[in-house]
Design a protein around this motif. Structure first.
Motif, PDB file in Angstrom:
ATOM      1  N   GLU A  17      42.289 -69.693  72.591  1.00 21.54           N
ATOM      2  CA  GLU A  17      43.614 -69.104  72.371  1.00 21.54           C
ATOM      3  C   GLU A  17      43.644 -68.298  71.068  1.00 21.54           C
ATOM      4  OE1 GLU A  17      47.370 -67.926  72.831  1.00 21.54           O
ATOM      5  OE2 GLU A  17      46.309 -69.115  74.340  1.00 21.54           O
ATOM      6  N   PHE A  20      49.616 -71.753  69.261  1.00 25.91           N
ATOM      7  CA  PHE A  20      48.890 -72.945  68.816  1.00 25.91           C
ATOM      8  C   PHE A  20      49.773 -74.186  68.711  1.00 25.91           C
ATOM      9  CE2 PHE A  20      46.977 -69.144  66.897  1.00 25.91           C
ATOM     10  CZ  PHE A  20      45.739 -69.194  67.493  1.00 25.91           C
ATOM     11  N   ARG A  72      50.071 -76.749  65.597  1.00 21.12           N
ATOM     12  CA  ARG A  72      48.864 -76.667  64.772  1.00 21.12           C
ATOM     13  C   ARG A  72      48.754 -75.284  64.129  1.00 21.12           C
ATOM     14  NH1 ARG A  72      46.867 -78.839  69.660  1.00 21.12           N
ATOM     15  NH2 ARG A  72      46.408 -81.059  69.534  1.00 21.12           N
ATOM     16  N   PRO A  90      46.199 -72.064  63.222  1.00 15.88           N
ATOM     17  CA  PRO A  90      45.025 -71.543  63.925  1.00 15.88           C
ATOM     18  C   PRO A  90      43.737 -72.270  63.545  1.00 15.88           C
ATOM     19  CG  PRO A  90      46.432 -69.740  63.252  1.00 15.88           C
ATOM     20  CD  PRO A  90      47.010 -70.981  62.634  1.00 15.88           C
ATOM     21  N   GLU A 148      43.377 -75.379  62.475  1.00 16.68           N
ATOM     22  CA  GLU A 148      43.388 -76.712  63.073  1.00 16.68           C
ATOM     23  C   GLU A 148      43.044 -76.641  64.551  1.00 16.68           C
ATOM     24  OE1 GLU A 148      46.723 -78.899  60.212  1.00 16.68           O
ATOM     25  OE2 GLU A 148      47.339 -77.876  62.064  1.00 16.68           O
ATOM     26  N   TRP A 149      43.578 -75.640  65.226  1.00 21.22           N
ATOM     27  CA  TRP A 149      43.265 -75.469  66.654  1.00 21.22           C
ATOM     28  C   TRP A 149      41.777 -75.215  66.841  1.00 21.22           C
ATOM     29  CZ3 TRP A 149      40.990 -72.424  70.189  1.00 21.22           C
ATOM     30  CH2 TRP A 149      41.350 -72.566  71.524  1.00 21.22           C
ATOM     31  N   ARG A 156      39.579 -78.344  66.254  1.00 17.07           N
ATOM     32  CA  ARG A 156      39.627 -79.268  67.391  1.00 17.07           C
ATOM     33  C   ARG A 156      38.804 -78.732  68.556  1.00 17.07           C
ATOM     34  NH1 ARG A 156      45.107 -81.571  70.401  1.00 17.07           N
ATOM     35  NH2 ARG A 156      44.020 -82.923  71.871  1.00 17.07           N
ATOM     36  N   TYR A 157      38.883 -77.423  68.776  1.00 22.94           N
ATOM     37  CA  TYR A 157      38.105 -76.809  69.860  1.00 22.94           C
ATOM     38  C   TYR A 157      36.607 -76.990  69.621  1.00 22.94           C
ATOM     39  CZ  TYR A 157      36.423 -73.206  73.083  1.00 22.94           C
ATOM     40  OH  TYR A 157      35.765 -72.536  74.096  1.00 22.94           O
ATOM     41  N   SER A 216      51.249 -65.480  74.499  1.00 25.93           N
ATOM     42  CA  SER A 216      49.927 -66.092  74.575  1.00 25.93           C
ATOM     43  C   SER A 216      48.895 -65.003  74.771  1.00 25.93           C
ATOM     44  CB  SER A 216      49.859 -67.093  75.738  1.00 25.93           C
ATOM     45  OG  SER A 216      48.548 -67.606  75.903  1.00 25.93           O
TER      46      SER A 216
END
Length: 213
Positions: free
Chosen positions: A21, A25, A28, A30, A32-33, A36-37, A71
């Motif tokens: 993405e 988010f 979160r 960006p 943090e996203w 995690r990814y 998105s």
């Protein structure tokens, strides 16, 4: 007339596994996203692939920062037919009592852009709504890519969902059209804190949208 996004709502949609993405988010940041990814690739994702994902992610976030898209992001397909598919979504709200743009308009407008190598089909979402996906090939940076433009009304009828797609493999035109239709079918506008309702089963028993024309 179009209305701005309500501050207390969010656009939710189902995306392919591994989706990266660039725009939405949740609660979160960006970074943090992204962290995690990348954690999902610990132990098997090569360093060069990880570096490419990080660079591409930051470039994508910068490109869509401050835009009106709800998105935007990419899905990477590996294997015998490697490709990158891109989708971006814009939800156009309308004021109560105002008609959203007609289905016929959205069927014709993309065809003028795509030219002779174009097609438009309607599809039925699992909840019975009818949308349209137009597709064609374009030259981008000296390379042929397949593109889509799709639309469907919001489940409550108070706006229109627009999704634009692109894939680097022109042989995956059908796959991109199906992905575009699926994304349109699952997009919902929800109040903050409200979880999405399960997809309704279609008459055929499948959760995937199916063409009707």
């Amino acid at each position: 007339m179009a209305t701005p996004r309500t501050s207390g709502d969010r656009v939710w949609q189902r995306m392919p596994q591994g989706w990266i993405e660039f725009r939405s988010f949740g609660d979160r940041t960006p970074q943090e996203w992204l962290d995690r990814y990348l954690a999902g690739g610990d132990g098997w994702l090569p360093d060069d692939a990880r570096a490419a994902i990080v660079a591409g992610f930051h470039a994508g976030v910068a490109a869509f920062e401050g835009t009106d898209f709800d998105s935007a992001g990419v899905s990477i397909t590996l294997g015998e037919r490697p490709a990158v598919s891109f989708l971006c979504t814009n939800v156009v709200r309308v004021a109560a009592g105002t008609d959203a743009p007609s289905l016929e308009f959205h069927r014709l407008f993309p065809l003028a852009r795509f030219g002779v190598d174009s097609a438009a089909e309607t599809f039925t979402a699992p909840d019975g709504r009818v949308g349209t996906v137009a597709s064609g090939t374009l030259e981008l940076g000296g390379r042929a890519v397949v593109t889509t433009v799709g639309e469907i009304r919001l489940p409550a009828g108070d706006g229109t969902i627009l999704v634009m797609g692109m894939c680097t493999d022109t042989g995956q035109r059908t796959e991109l059209a199906v992905l575009t239709a699926f994304t349109l079918s699952t997009t919902q506008v929800l109040p903050d804190g409200v979880e999405p309702a399960p997809l309704e089963a279609s008459a055929s028993g499948s959760d995937l949208p199916h063409a009707v024309a």
